[in-house]
Design an enzyme around this catalytic site. Sequence first.
Site, PDB file in Angstrom:
ATOM      1  N   HIS A  79      46.326   9.458  71.797  1.00  0.00           N
ATOM      2  CA  HIS A  79      47.772   9.652  71.650  1.00  0.00           C
ATOM      3  C   HIS A  79      48.357   8.429  70.944  1.00  0.00           C
ATOM      4  CE1 HIS A  79      49.027   6.848  74.852  1.00  0.00           C
ATOM      5  NE2 HIS A  79      47.838   7.138  75.346  1.00  0.00           N
ATOM      6  N   ALA A  80      49.652   8.242  71.006  1.00  0.00           N
ATOM      7  CA  ALA A  80      50.347   7.232  70.201  1.00  0.00           C
ATOM      8  C   ALA A  80      49.807   5.806  70.354  1.00  0.00           C
ATOM      9  CB  ALA A  80      51.844   7.254  70.512  1.00  0.00           C
TER      10      ALA A  80
END
Length: 86
Positions: free
Chosen positions: A15-16
């Site tokens: 994810h980010a």
Amino acid sequence: MPSTTIAVGSAVGLHARPATIIAEAVAAAGSAVTLAVEGGEPVDAGSALMIMTLGAEKGTQVVVSADDQATLDEIAGLVGKDLDAE
């Protein structure tokens, strides 16, 4: 271009936060690096957004390819590490 396959180590996948850490390491290395999941097209590992499009969850096998072995080892190590634990 050398490549290796490694399982995603981050608890919630790429994810980010992990994607940003990987993309920044690729930029610092100055080499071309791609990531791909089985059956998917390789994406530019220098882009956090492109890394997130892989949808790679914890344990997903990711193929890391790089122009040189040192960069390959560094980025593969990051993919396999739980980058959320830091």
